[in-house]
Design a protein around this motif. Structure first.
Motif, short mmCIF file in Angstrom:
data_model
loop_
_atom_site.label_atom_id
_atom_site.label_comp_id
_atom_site.label_asym_id
_atom_site.label_seq_id
_atom_site.Cartn_x
_atom_site.Cartn_y
_atom_site.Cartn_z
N SER A 78 20.22 -13.39 9.45
CA SER A 78 20.18 -12.00 9.91
C SER A 78 19.49 -11.13 8.88
CB SER A 78 21.59 -11.47 10.16
OG SER A 78 22.32 -11.50 8.98
N ILE A 80 18.34 -6.74 8.55
CA ILE A 80 18.33 -5.45 9.24
C ILE A 80 16.98 -5.28 9.94
CG2 ILE A 80 17.49 -3.90 7.42
CD1 ILE A 80 20.31 -2.40 8.26
N SER A 81 16.99 -4.68 11.09
CA SER A 81 15.80 -4.47 11.94
C SER A 81 15.34 -5.75 12.65
CB SER A 81 14.59 -3.90 11.18
OG SER A 81 14.99 -2.82 10.40
N PHE A 105 18.73 -2.25 14.92
CA PHE A 105 20.10 -2.48 14.47
C PHE A 105 20.90 -1.21 14.75
CE2 PHE A 105 23.14 -1.71 11.02
CZ PHE A 105 24.01 -2.76 11.26
N GLU A 106 21.99 -1.37 15.44
CA GLU A 106 22.80 -0.20 15.79
C GLU A 106 24.15 -0.30 15.10
OE1 GLU A 106 22.31 2.45 17.76
OE2 GLU A 106 20.29 1.97 18.47
N LEU A 107 24.50 0.75 14.41
CA LEU A 107 25.84 0.79 13.84
C LEU A 107 26.83 0.94 14.98
CD1 LEU A 107 25.38 3.23 10.86
CD2 LEU A 107 25.88 0.82 10.71
N LYS A 108 28.03 0.43 14.76
CA LYS A 108 29.07 0.61 15.77
C LYS A 108 29.46 2.08 15.80
CE LYS A 108 31.31 -3.81 15.34
NZ LYS A 108 32.55 -4.49 14.96
N VAL A 110 32.35 3.36 16.31
CA VAL A 110 33.60 3.65 15.59
C VAL A 110 33.39 3.74 14.09
CG1 VAL A 110 35.18 2.66 17.27
CG2 VAL A 110 34.17 1.20 15.52
N ALA A 111 32.27 3.21 13.62
CA ALA A 111 32.10 3.17 12.18
C ALA A 111 31.89 4.55 11.60
CB ALA A 111 30.91 2.29 11.84
#
Lengths: 870, 284
Positions: A78, A80-81, A105-108, A110-111
């Motif tokens: 993995s 990022i991007s 890449f998407e942050l959650k 809830v984060a």
């Protein structure tokens, strides 16, 4: 093979040996360009999926991990991007080439964790996302979970034990006291934060001059809900086992919050037991000064200890549209509401009257239909500036209420009551602030001048038809009109923390009562005709002092009034002087703690609707007669309250204690004439005493993104009345504990638990009855196996003490399955009262009677609903 | 009001020469609460808690204090406003002013740049009335991953431990965010470190927020350079700090003004804590 392409470029056999280590090697490249990716993470997981080794790629994109065996294991690459890639290692030849495909890449969501409660000055900000659970729909559902905020059953919002004084949406007061429209309509998803403004002074012109101990709530909308129309709604249909037949539940809600225009409109209808009338209640409405209330009191049987949705057999609809225009000078608001409510109830009742010479038992089977139409319009102009405040409110309200009750049993009869209510009022208020020139220390004097004019007119005609089998018809008509006018002028000035105000004015009141019951039962000893006017003219002056010293606010009010009563020869005319001083101390040593102590004492006139020389039939077996003279009563009260909060820890607590005393020179008397009960007033002194205490504590539970609330209350009331010519002193004592815990202890599970325990006791002439307890447990589990699915399992358990140590247990179960088709559309199937419990028995105690009843519950109900949202 | 202003500045693309150089677009920003015990004999009362930020670019990353960064950027870009605000708050309540000034500056006055210049780590700091800077080879901790997991900010994290620069560190990282970064000099795990502490719990970092969009570029903050920065070796940097912690500030000022000459560094000043890294010469 959509996102995964593996090419085997070379194969390399690693010699199999006893202590051989496998070298997992490879190269990570970008798909398409073939460029080497440096700095990608390579995770080696064993057959159980546990991370055993890891590496990162070098500048050429190469990595190497040495492991005992690669059979059954995987590597996960993995960066990022880029999209993550998992590769099984069974039978793979090394080195391998892994191509990563570019992917966002998407942050959650809830984060992004905002602090759940923040405090800045007098404003407490609750982050909605920190309290909302998956099963919540409206902002009202989430408000209930916020510690410090209490939403009562009716929808009324309290903050730290006190009613709120304003409800804003993006800083605008669109709905006034009818904020139930917003809390039951706005999707919590559209609200970013709830702000509580402590010590909120809604009139800017009074800021810094007059102290307010009330808080206001402001909803801060998310950007996506601003400057556009937001819609949500649902439509559902299904069938019910009791009442047998089709059920429906529909709702459409629209909201626009623009720069200079706001609108909230809602259309709702259901017959599934959801009471819509509460959502139209104006929680800020002052009691009407026309002061007329219905004499006819034909009521539907009520169920005190079950949730309303279990017992309400209704057909309801409401429409409400509320608009606000911001003008160059001030703002204009128009609110139009219409609601229809039809409620039916059936009950079998056994009423026992406790009389000194033995109990009397009356059995009834009652079946009632109550239809109410309400139409109201409110038009407000308001200018709210630091130097000027102008408000004119025109309010009209029309209710048509018709209630039919059929009864068989001891006295078979049918009753029909028609009670339309017509009300119109206009309030005008203007405050002007003048600031004097500053003195040597730079402080200046503020002067305030206020004009107020209030006019109200109300008509409440009531018609009661009683048809007692065998006895023929009784028809009573009550005409009841009142007009009230109040003009006042006030002057106030403030200097170095002291505000002195003097308020003076004239109040005028005209009321006429006209009742007739041509065919009265022969048992009733007197006339059943009333034609009278009760009028008054009052002149008053109300000096008030407010002082700030060391974070203490002291406020003393000493109203003095002179009133002239004119009763049009029904009883003697009177002149009275009233003086009712009150004192209040508020102490707020810091942001966390506050305390209030207040007391008042005074004389007040009796309610004028008690003046009525003839009998009025209130229902088929009750008559009421008024007082024989004009009386005044005296009362005193003392109260203390405190609040504490620590927003960092999410801890809120409040407590209050209040004791009041009252003395009336008349006493309510109850007398039986044949089968009729007659209520009247005897000229005997009666004292009332009441003690109430309440407290609550709330805390956020951050470990499960939840909150807990605990509330307790106690009350003791002592009163006197006369029953069958002998005095009865009754003491009723009650206490209650409520707790609510909610949260999301696991990623796929959220829990709502509610507990309520109440006990009460009625003591008559010092003969103590036993305590009767009521317990309610309610649990909702929301299981979320997948982001698109929710499964709600709910249960309620009631344990009611019918008489001493005799308990009635009832368990009701519900379930609901919800599928999220997209962000906009949800489908839902719910099955309520799975066990199909249809009856419920209970006993309640009145002051002089016991009341045993068997009532119907809403039976099993299947409902399919589609939810839509824009 | 002040807060919103400062926050507004933090969002401003700071692209003025003299403020920041060698910038590149940032891909992720992580906010950590950093706790530093300043007296391990009284760890319940003697500690500093501060919001810090780790701004990550494709090549480099920068770890520094949020409050210090905000204050300095305001001083740099709008000194008039800054001094106006300072004066206002001072005249309002001098005592309160002292307190809030400290709060606005923060306590963590270091900045760590990983992979800047390439393959190196640069640290800048202000202490002992001087700006300091050193560069060293980028040494990453050698982590050992265990099977323990826990959830932080909704991400499943795994535990890893490493002996690094004199302390034993425990880190919780999430493979769900494939960035080999972390607070301070901690890094090199196959996922972002969301929590870390040393085994004495003198230092603790916990993530409280993540930001992916709207992040200004990340670069080397050079705004102190025109005042002169003392560039030293790593050992000299930490040794100077150790000496400074043991110094008598009063004696130092007296010496500076030639009033009295006396030793300014002495072992009498007991220091009950140390830097994140302790493997440097501690001679006084």
């Amino acid at each position: 093979m959509k996102t995964l392409i593996i090419t085997f470029l070379l194969s390399l056999c690693v010699a199999a040996g006893a202590a051989a280590q496998v070298s997992v090697t490879g190269r990570v490249i970008e798909k398409g360009s073939g460029e080497a990716l440096a700095g990608a993470s390579v995770i080696f997981r064993n057959a159980e999926g546990k991370i055993r080794k890891y590496a990162s790629t070098d500048a050429e994109g190469n990595f190497s991990i040495s492991v005992p065996s690669a059979e059954g294991c995987t590597v996960e690459v993995s960066m990022i991007s880029f999209g993550k890639k998992k590769v099984g290692l069974s039978g793979v030849k090394f080195p391998m080439t892994i191509a990563l495909e570019p992917a966002a890449f998407e942050l959650k969501e809830v984060a992004v964790k905002a602090q759940s409660i923040r405090e800045q000055g007098d404003t407490i900000t609750y982050s909605v996302g920190s309290f909302a659970q998956a099963q919540d729909r409206t902002i009202g559902d989430v408000l209930k979970r916020m510690p410090g905020i209490d939403v009562e059953k009716s929808g009324k919002i309290k903050y730290q034990g006190e009613n709120i004084n304003k409800f804003y949406i993006e800083g605008s007061d669109l709905l006034g006291g009818k904020y139930g429209i917003a809390t039951n309509g706005i999707s919590h998803d559209d609200v970013g934060a709830v702000e509580v403004m402590e010590n909120h002074q809604p009139m800017q012109v009074l800021s810094g001059i007059s102290f307010s101990d009330k808080a206001a709530i402001n909803l801060k909308l998310k950007n996506k809900a601003k400057a556009t129309w937001a819609f949500n709604g649902h439509a559902g249909g299904g069938c019910s086992w009791q009442p047998e037949g089709a059920v429906w539940d529909g709702n459409l809600f629209a909201m626009a919050v623009m720069g200079s225009f706001q609108n909230i409109s809602t259309l709702k209808t259901n017959n599934t037991g959801e009471n819509l009338t509460d959502q139209m209640t104006d929680f800020f409405a002052l009691s009407r000064e026309t002061d007329i209330s219905p004499y006819v009191r034909v009521t539907m049987p009520s169920v005190p200890s079950l949730k309303e949705k279990r017992t309400l057999f209704n057909r309801s609809a409401l429409f409400s549209t509320n608009s606000l225009w911001k003008l160059k000078n001030g703002e204009f608001k128009a609110q139009l509401d219409y609601s229809f409510n039809r409620v039916t109830a059936d009950a079998a009742n056994v009423t026992t009257y406790f009389l000194p010479d033995g109990d009397r038992v009356i059995t009834e089977n009652r079946s009632g239909v109550d239809r109410t139409h309400t139409l109201s319009g409110k038009f407000i102009y308001e200018l709210n500036r630091r130097t000027t405040f102008v408000n004119n409110t025109l309010n009209t309200n029309i209710d048509w209420n018709n209630l039919r009750l059929a009864m068989n049993g001891s006295i078979p009869n049918t009753q029909s009551a028609d009670m339309p209510d017509y009300f119109i009022s206009n309030n005008f208020k203007m405050i002007k602030r003048f600031t004097g020139s500053p003195d040597a220390r730079g402080r200046s004097k503020n002067h305030l001048v206020t004009f107020r004019s209030k006019n109200e007119w109300e008509s409440l005609p009531q018609t009661l038809d009683v048809n007692v089998s065998g006895d023929g018809n009784l028809r009573q008509h009550v005409g009841n009109h009142a007009f009230y006018t109040h003009e006042s002028v006030a002057y106030a000035f403030s200097f170095s923390g002291v505000t002195v105000s003097l308020d003076g004015g004239v109040k005028g009141y005209v009321r006429s009562l006209d009742t007739s019951l041509p065919d009265m039962p022969e048992e009733i000893p007197g006339t059943t005709q009333n034609v009278l006017n009760t009028n008054y003219l009052t002149v008053y002056a109300r000096p008030k002092f407010e002082y700030w010293i060391n974070r203490v606010n002291i406020s003393l009010s000493t109203p003095l009034s002179f009133a002239r009563y004119d009763f049009d020869k029904a009883i003697a005319n009177r002149s009275e002087v009233y003086f009712s001083p009150s004192l209040r101390l508020s102490w707020k040593p810091n942001n966390r703690f506050s305390m209030n102590v207040s007391g008042n004492s005074g004389r007040s006139p009796m309610a004028l609707n008690l003046i009525q020389p003839g009998y009025i039939m209130t229902d088929y077996r009750s008559f009421q007669k008024g007082v024989d003279d004009f009386y005044t009563s005296t009362s005193q009260s003392l109260s203390a309250s405190m609040t504490f909060k620590n927003t960092r820890k999410g801890l809120f607590a409040d407590a209050m204690l209040r004791q009041s005393w009252g003395r009336n020179p008349y006493t309510l008397a109850q007398q039986l004439y044949g089968d009729y009960i007659v209520y009247s007033y005897s000229p005997a002194k009666s004292n009332r005493e009441m003690l109430t205490a309440a407290g609550s504590i709330g805390k956020t539970l951050d470990f499960m993104r939840g909150s807990a609330n605990l509330r307790g209350s106690f009350s003791r009331a002592e009163s006197h009345l006369i029953s069958e010519n002998s005095p009865v002193s009754s003491v009723s004592t009650a206490w209650n504990v409520r707790a609510r815990i909610s949260g999301q202890p696991l990623g796929w599970l959220s829990v709502d638990y509610y507990f309520d325990y109440a006990e009460n006791r009625l003591e008559m002439n010092s003969i103590g009855a036993s305590w009767l307890g009521k317990m309610t447990n309610s649990l909702l589990l929301n299981i979320m196996p997948h982001p698109k699915w929710e499964w709600h399992i709910g249960g309620e358990h009631y344990r009611n003490e019918i008489s001493a140590d005799r308990f009635k247990n009832v368990v009701l179960l519900d379930t609901k399955l919800l599928f999220r088709l997209s962000r906009r559309i949800e489908l839902c199937a719910s099955l309520n009262n799975i066990l199909n419990r249809r009856t419920y028995n209970y006993t309640t105690y009145n002051q002089l009677s016991s009341f045993e009843s068997q009532r119907h519950l809403r039976g099993r109900e299947l409902l399919l609903t589609i939810f839509l949202k824009k | 009001m002040l807060l919103s202003l400062l926050l507004g500045l933090a969002f401003m693309p700071a692209q003025a020469d003299g403020w920041e150089r060698d910038t590149e677009p940032a891909i992720l920003e992580v906010f950590y609460t950093r706790t530093e015990v300043t007296d391990t004999t009284r760890r319940n009362t003697d500690f500093f808690k501060e919001e810090t930020m780790l701004r990550i670019g494709r090549k480099m990353s920068r770890y520094c204090s949020v409050t210090k960064f905000n204050r300095d950027s305001l001083v740099y870009f709008n000194p008039d406003l800054y001094w106006k605000m300072e004066a206002e708050s001072f005249y309002k309540d001098p005592k309160e002013h002292d307190r809030t000034t400290l709060k606005r500056s923060g306590r963590y006055w270091c900045a760590i740049y990983k992979n800047y210049p390439q393959g190196k780590v640069t640290e800048t700091a202000y202490f002992d009335m001087e700006d300091w800077r050193y560069e060293e080879d980028w040494e990453k901790p050698q982590w050992e991953i265990s099977d323990s997991t826990k959830e932080i900010l909704g991400y499943e994290c795994m535990m890893a431990t490493a002996d690094y620069r004199g302390r034993r560190w425990t880190a919780w990282f999430t493979p769900e965010i494939p960035v080999q970064e972390g607070p301070w000099k901690l890094c090199g795990l196959p996922g972002l470190i969301l929590e870390a502490s040393d085994n004495g719990n003198v230092y603790h970092f916990i993530a409280n927020g993540l930001r992916q969009s709207g992040i200004p570029d990340v670069g080397f903050l050079c705004y102190r350079e025109k005042r002169g920065v003392t560039t030293v070796t790593r050992d000299k940097f930490f040794n100077s700090w150790w000496k400074y912690r043991h110094s008598d500030v009063g004696a130092k000022i007296r010496a500076a003004y030639g009033i009295k000459s006396e030793p300014t560094v002495s072992k009498k000043h007991q220091v009950n804590y140390d830097k994140e890294e302790t493997d440097y010469p501690h001679d006084l």
